[in-house]
Motif scaffolding. Structure first.
Motif, PDB file in Angstrom:
ATOM      1  N   ALA A  75      53.492  15.843  35.690  1.00 33.36           N
ATOM      2  CA  ALA A  75      53.259  17.279  35.729  1.00 33.36           C
ATOM      3  C   ALA A  75      53.565  18.005  34.420  1.00 33.36           C
ATOM      4  CB  ALA A  75      54.882  17.954  36.557  1.00 33.36           C
ATOM      5  N   ALA A  76      54.275  17.394  33.512  1.00 32.69           N
ATOM      6  CA  ALA A  76      54.389  18.029  32.057  1.00 32.69           C
ATOM      7  C   ALA A  76      53.028  17.733  31.379  1.00 32.69           C
ATOM      8  CB  ALA A  76      55.514  16.921  31.319  1.00 32.69           C
ATOM      9  N   GLY A  77      52.340  16.616  31.791  1.00 32.27           N
ATOM     10  CA  GLY A  77      51.104  16.447  31.355  1.00 32.27           C
ATOM     11  C   GLY A  77      50.097  17.596  31.645  1.00 32.27           C
ATOM     12  N   LEU A  78      50.405  18.032  32.612  1.00 31.22           N
ATOM     13  CA  LEU A  78      49.300  19.047  33.167  1.00 31.22           C
ATOM     14  C   LEU A  78      49.644  20.376  32.535  1.00 31.22           C
ATOM     15  CD1 LEU A  78      49.106  18.103  37.133  1.00 31.22           C
ATOM     16  CD2 LEU A  78      47.148  18.313  35.474  1.00 31.22           C
ATOM     17  N   THR A  79      50.946  20.632  32.819  1.00 34.68           N
ATOM     18  CA  THR A  79      51.517  21.842  32.082  1.00 34.68           C
ATOM     19  C   THR A  79      51.399  22.094  30.526  1.00 34.68           C
ATOM     20  OG1 THR A  79      53.782  21.341  31.934  1.00 34.68           O
ATOM     21  CG2 THR A  79      53.126  22.496  33.932  1.00 34.68           C
ATOM     22  N   CYS A  80      51.659  20.925  30.107  1.00 34.28           N
ATOM     23  CA  CYS A  80      51.041  20.775  28.496  1.00 34.28           C
ATOM     24  C   CYS A  80      49.985  21.040  28.180  1.00 34.28           C
ATOM     25  CB  CYS A  80      51.769  19.529  28.082  1.00 34.28           C
ATOM     26  SG  CYS A  80      51.703  19.179  26.317  1.00 34.28           S
ATOM     27  N   ALA A  81      48.850  20.612  28.822  1.00 36.51           N
ATOM     28  CA  ALA A  81      47.430  20.550  28.515  1.00 36.51           C
ATOM     29  C   ALA A  81      47.255  22.229  28.756  1.00 36.51           C
ATOM     30  CB  ALA A  81      46.707  19.877  29.590  1.00 36.51           C
ATOM     31  N   LYS A  82      47.675  22.869  30.106  1.00 41.05           N
ATOM     32  CA  LYS A  82      47.397  23.949  30.100  1.00 41.05           C
ATOM     33  C   LYS A  82      47.842  25.239  29.163  1.00 41.05           C
ATOM     34  CE  LYS A  82      47.744  27.929  33.608  1.00 41.05           C
ATOM     35  NZ  LYS A  82      48.154  28.235  35.066  1.00 41.05           N
ATOM     36  N   ALA A  83      49.058  24.985  28.557  1.00 40.51           N
ATOM     37  CA  ALA A  83      49.762  25.475  27.614  1.00 40.51           C
ATOM     38  C   ALA A  83      48.989  25.384  26.176  1.00 40.51           C
ATOM     39  CB  ALA A  83      51.228  25.357  27.595  1.00 40.51           C
ATOM     40  N   SER A  84      48.601  24.450  25.728  1.00 36.72           N
ATOM     41  CA  SER A  84      48.289  24.097  24.562  1.00 36.72           C
ATOM     42  C   SER A  84      46.807  24.679  24.344  1.00 36.72           C
ATOM     43  CB  SER A  84      48.191  22.702  24.039  1.00 36.72           C
ATOM     44  OG  SER A  84      47.444  21.735  25.125  1.00 36.72           O
ATOM     45  N   ALA A  85      45.863  24.382  25.572  1.00 38.01           N
ATOM     46  CA  ALA A  85      44.585  24.793  25.681  1.00 38.01           C
ATOM     47  C   ALA A  85      44.468  26.354  25.581  1.00 38.01           C
ATOM     48  CB  ALA A  85      43.892  24.445  26.951  1.00 38.01           C
ATOM     49  N   GLY A  86      45.375  27.042  26.380  1.00 43.41           N
ATOM     50  CA  GLY A  86      45.361  28.501  26.520  1.00 43.41           C
ATOM     51  C   GLY A  86      45.969  28.966  25.092  1.00 43.41           C
ATOM     52  N   PHE A  87      46.863  28.356  24.479  1.00 43.03           N
ATOM     53  CA  PHE A  87      47.445  28.783  23.184  1.00 43.03           C
ATOM     54  C   PHE A  87      46.348  28.769  22.159  1.00 43.03           C
ATOM     55  CE2 PHE A  87      49.680  27.349  18.925  1.00 43.03           C
ATOM     56  CZ  PHE A  87      50.016  28.559  18.769  1.00 43.03           C
ATOM     57  N   ALA A  88      45.397  27.757  22.291  1.00 45.56           N
ATOM     58  CA  ALA A  88      44.234  27.588  21.262  1.00 45.56           C
ATOM     59  C   ALA A  88      43.071  28.748  21.515  1.00 45.56           C
ATOM     60  CB  ALA A  88      43.496  26.322  21.302  1.00 45.56           C
ATOM     61  N   LYS A  89      42.869  28.906  23.000  1.00 46.22           N
ATOM     62  CA  LYS A  89      42.075  30.122  23.222  1.00 46.22           C
ATOM     63  C   LYS A  89      42.323  31.258  22.919  1.00 46.22           C
ATOM     64  CE  LYS A  89      42.536  32.469  26.881  1.00 46.22           C
ATOM     65  NZ  LYS A  89      42.961  33.017  28.172  1.00 46.22           N
ATOM     66  N   ASN A  90      43.705  31.674  22.938  1.00 46.05           N
ATOM     67  CA  ASN A  90      44.114  32.951  22.339  1.00 46.05           C
ATOM     68  C   ASN A  90      43.963  33.125  20.841  1.00 46.05           C
ATOM     69  OD1 ASN A  90      44.919  33.779  24.950  1.00 46.05           O
ATOM     70  ND2 ASN A  90      47.101  33.456  24.684  1.00 46.05           N
ATOM     71  N   ILE A  91      44.225  31.998  20.209  1.00 46.20           N
ATOM     72  CA  ILE A  91      44.394  32.217  18.613  1.00 46.20           C
ATOM     73  C   ILE A  91      42.923  32.486  18.457  1.00 46.20           C
ATOM     74  CG2 ILE A  91      44.521  30.746  16.615  1.00 46.20           C
ATOM     75  CD1 ILE A  91      46.600  29.294  17.529  1.00 46.20           C
ATOM     76  N   ARG A  92      41.882  31.467  19.003  1.00 44.55           N
ATOM     77  CA  ARG A  92      40.349  31.776  18.842  1.00 44.55           C
ATOM     78  C   ARG A  92      39.939  33.092  19.122  1.00 44.55           C
ATOM     79  NH1 ARG A  92      39.279  27.503  21.594  1.00 44.55           N
ATOM     80  NH2 ARG A  92      39.509  26.042  20.159  1.00 44.55           N
ATOM     81  N   ALA A  93      40.466  33.676  20.121  1.00 43.53           N
ATOM     82  CA  ALA A  93      40.036  34.857  20.557  1.00 43.53           C
ATOM     83  C   ALA A  93      40.606  35.903  19.328  1.00 43.53           C
ATOM     84  CB  ALA A  93      40.418  35.424  21.765  1.00 43.53           C
ATOM     85  N   ASP A  94      41.616  36.010  18.971  1.00 38.06           N
ATOM     86  CA  ASP A  94      42.493  36.737  18.173  1.00 38.06           C
ATOM     87  C   ASP A  94      41.804  36.843  16.854  1.00 38.06           C
ATOM     88  OD1 ASP A  94      44.321  37.287  19.942  1.00 38.06           O
ATOM     89  OD2 ASP A  94      45.815  36.707  19.021  1.00 38.06           O
ATOM     90  N   VAL A  95      41.227  35.516  16.386  1.00 36.01           N
ATOM     91  CA  VAL A  95      40.817  35.334  15.055  1.00 36.01           C
ATOM     92  C   VAL A  95      39.281  35.980  15.238  1.00 36.01           C
ATOM     93  CG1 VAL A  95      39.944  33.439  13.461  1.00 36.01           C
ATOM     94  CG2 VAL A  95      41.994  33.080  14.311  1.00 36.01           C
ATOM     95  N   PHE A  96      38.792  35.493  16.189  1.00 36.59           N
ATOM     96  CA  PHE A  96      37.357  36.123  16.438  1.00 36.59           C
ATOM     97  C   PHE A  96      37.249  37.591  16.492  1.00 36.59           C
ATOM     98  CE2 PHE A  96      33.458  37.442  18.955  1.00 36.59           C
ATOM     99  CZ  PHE A  96      32.493  36.748  18.119  1.00 36.59           C
ATOM    100  N   ARG A  97      38.358  38.306  17.088  1.00 39.03           N
ATOM    101  CA  ARG A  97      38.159  39.615  17.122  1.00 39.03           C
ATOM    102  C   ARG A  97      38.611  40.262  15.706  1.00 39.03           C
ATOM    103  NH1 ARG A  97      40.567  39.054  22.403  1.00 39.03           N
ATOM    104  NH2 ARG A  97      42.729  38.793  21.528  1.00 39.03           N
TER     105      ARG A  97
END
Length: 581
Positions: A75-97
């Motif tokens: 469960a920790a692996g699943l939630t960790c993957a979701k959180a880290s990938a989402g975190f990176a997605k938000n950073i990428r979107a903020d930098v691009f914007r």
């Protein structure tokens, strides 16, 4: 830490999976630490001759605990993957914007290759660090603390071995990380150069092949790649010392525990320590040393990603030099343009001005030609009109209003620019043209293409306006690309149309037809044509002659022939003194 705190704001909607990861990890660690304790009890029961039901009960508890621990870990692996990938997605979107808000001056500060590296490699490093922070960086300290505690509970004085091993291991790991970090930091700047080499090679593939410079490009790429390999090898060679250091401490712990533990078991007949406690001590020793090793890897990863965090926050902290004013003017009255005492430098540190003392007045609907040699700042002049740059001195007015008072979107919607380097995107011809106006009808698209002399060649294609354009427009010729870009600009129905040497790849007859179409169909639009050919501006209402960033000639063709030496020389070189009309 300040930079990392800024990036943590990008967690946003992924706070819940991040918190759940921490909860699952705590549960997993607690159970893992208790398993050796129950195992020790099972070993002792076997030694004392416990009945089968008692053994099965204890064994069942161990199996259940293992299943629960595994569930927590999964469960920790699943939630960790979701959180880290989402975190990176938000950073990428903020930098691009953020990059989208940059002016040309801001973009000039960062190279394209560097921005690509920051959006890919650097954000990837930060994603990995965040994953380690919310999972391993919590698990390892907890495992270390709980294991040390349980080791003292189970082994008593025997646990003092960790007083010797742990400081040695910590000091060794910190030294390894300290010497590895400088090499990791150097790598990122070299990644920029590697990406720049790749980008140039891909964009200029035709030039490279045309000049048979493949070998030179391979050597350039190989040099950049070799520098990265060398730094990574040096860093990894140092980091690789983790394993032997870990093994030395592990084997020392095993020898010490087995030697003195066995002695205590035999000499004390189990009164001080029993076989079960001895086996638990070995397990706890392994857990303690593994948690320390993981902490060292986290330290290495975090130190390495610190440079990435810094590079990302540099992009996010960069303030656009050109911004829309609050309550900016949203309506451009007409296409009149005025330059009043305008001078311009590309940066405050620049000693030389790109433009000096420009005074110019263009009435709405005029056709204006701009002629000048390479480096005369023709493109720089027109880029001040839609505020791609701001004048260093003086005022640029459009429709009688200072361009700095306009809402940026409204101003740029009123000005269409067809740049020197024409750009088409992957997609159909129709999709490319609708960049100019997303709501353009098929009839408007055809009309714009007829005006730009693009309709005939588009219609001759098998799929017509649904023909797919490859990335960068590689499956159309230079002249076709220019005509499509002109059509795209016309679909904006601008008040001002700027053509920056954008008919250089079409023949003179097509060029003349395009200009004739402009005169007939968009008489109220102000048309500014930068050209190398006199024929392209000869019939303009006003021709500007630039040299060294200054206006050295201004008037109609007939006037400039008599008053401007530069214009007359260019005209005679191109026509031999004969009229082209």
């Amino acid at each position: 830490m300040a930079n990392f705190k800024k990036l943590l704001k990008c967690v946003r909607e992924y706070k819940l999976p991040s918190i759940l990861t921490l909860i699952f990890i705590i549960g997993e660690v607690i159970i893992e630490v208790l398993i050796p304790f129950i195992t020790a009890d099972l070993v002792n029961k076997i030694k004392t001759g416990a009945t089968m039901p008692e053994l099965l009960t204890t064994g069942g508890i161990l199996v259940l605990m293992a299943i629960v621990s595994l569930s927590f870990g999964g469960a920790a692996g699943l939630t960790c993957a979701k959180a880290s990938a989402g975190f990176a997605k938000n950073i990428r979107a903020d930098v691009f914007r953020r990059v989208q808000t940059y002016s040309f001056e801001n973009i000039d500060k960062f190279s394209t290759a560097s921005l690509v590296t920051r959006l890919t490699t650097d954000i990837g490093n930060v994603q990995m660090s965040y994953m380690m922070l919310i999972r391993t960086a919590i698990r390892s300290p907890l495992m270390f603390i709980f294991s040390i505690t349980m080791a003292y509970i189970m082994g008593g004085a025997l646990a003092t071995t960790f007083v010797v091993i742990v400081p040695v291991l910590i000091c060794g790991l910190l030294l390894i990380a300290k010497f590895a970090m400088p090499a990791f930091r150097r790598v990122f700047k070299k990644y920029d150069r590697l990406n720049e080499s790749i980008e140039e090679n891909v964009r200029g593939a035709r030039v490279v092949k045309g000049f048979s410079r493949e070998e030179h490009e391979r050597e350039k790429f190989g040099t950049a790649s070799e520098q990265i390999r060398r730094d990574f090898t040096k860093a990894e060679r140092i980091v690789a010392l983790n394993t032997p250091l870990m093994q030395i401490c592990l084997y020392f712990n095993m020898i010490f525990v087995l030697t003195f533990g066995s002695y205590l078991v035999i000499s004390g007949t189990g009164a001080d320590i029993d076989v079960g406690q001895l086996s638990a001590m070995l397990t706890y020793g392994m857990q303690i040393l593994m948690s320390l090793m993981m902490l060292s890897m986290i330290y290495v990863m975090l130190t390495m990603s610190a440079e990435s965090v810094k590079r990302i926050t540099e992009v996010l902290d960069e303030e656009p030099t050109i911004e829309s004013p609050e309550n900016g003017v949203k309506e451009v009255a007409d296409g009149s343009i005025d330059f009043e005492g305008v001078s311009f430098k590309y940066s405050k540190k620049a000693k030389k001005r790109a433009l000096s003392d420009i005074d110019l007045h263009i009435r709405s609907g005029m056709t204006v030609g701009i002629i000048g040699g390479t480096g005369s700042s023709k493109t720089t002049l027109v880029q001040l009109i839609p505020r791609l740059y701001d004048a260093t001195e003086g005022v640029v007015r459009v429709g009688g209003i200072d361009v700095r008072e306009y809402d940026l979107r409204s101003l740029r919607d009123a000005v269409s620019m067809v740049l020197q380097k024409n750009m088409l995107f992957s997609g159909t011809i129709k999709e490319n043209l609708r960049w100019g106006n997303p709501n353009a009808t098929d009839e408007e698209i055809i009309e714009a293409c007829k005006l730009s002399q693009a309709h005939d060649f588009v219609s001759s294609r098998e799929n017509g306006y649904d023909t797919f354009i490859e990335q960068g427009g590689t499956n159309v010729s230079g002249g076709q690309k220019q005509r499509l870009c002109i059509a795209r600009a016309l679909l904006k129905k601008p008040k001002i149309l700027i053509l920056d040497d954008s008919t250089s790849a079409v023949d003179m007859q097509t060029d003349a037809l395009i200009r004739a179409g402009f005169k007939k169909y968009i008489p109220e639009t102000t048309k500014i044509i930068i050209a190398q050919r006199i024929a392209s501006v000869q019939d303009a209402d006003m021709i500007i002659v630039l040299d060294g960033g200054k206006i050295v000639g201004l008037g109609r063709h007939e006037e400039l022939i008599n008053t401007s030496e530069i214009y007359r020389e260019v005209y005679e070189q191109q026509t031999g003194g004969k009229d082209n009309e």
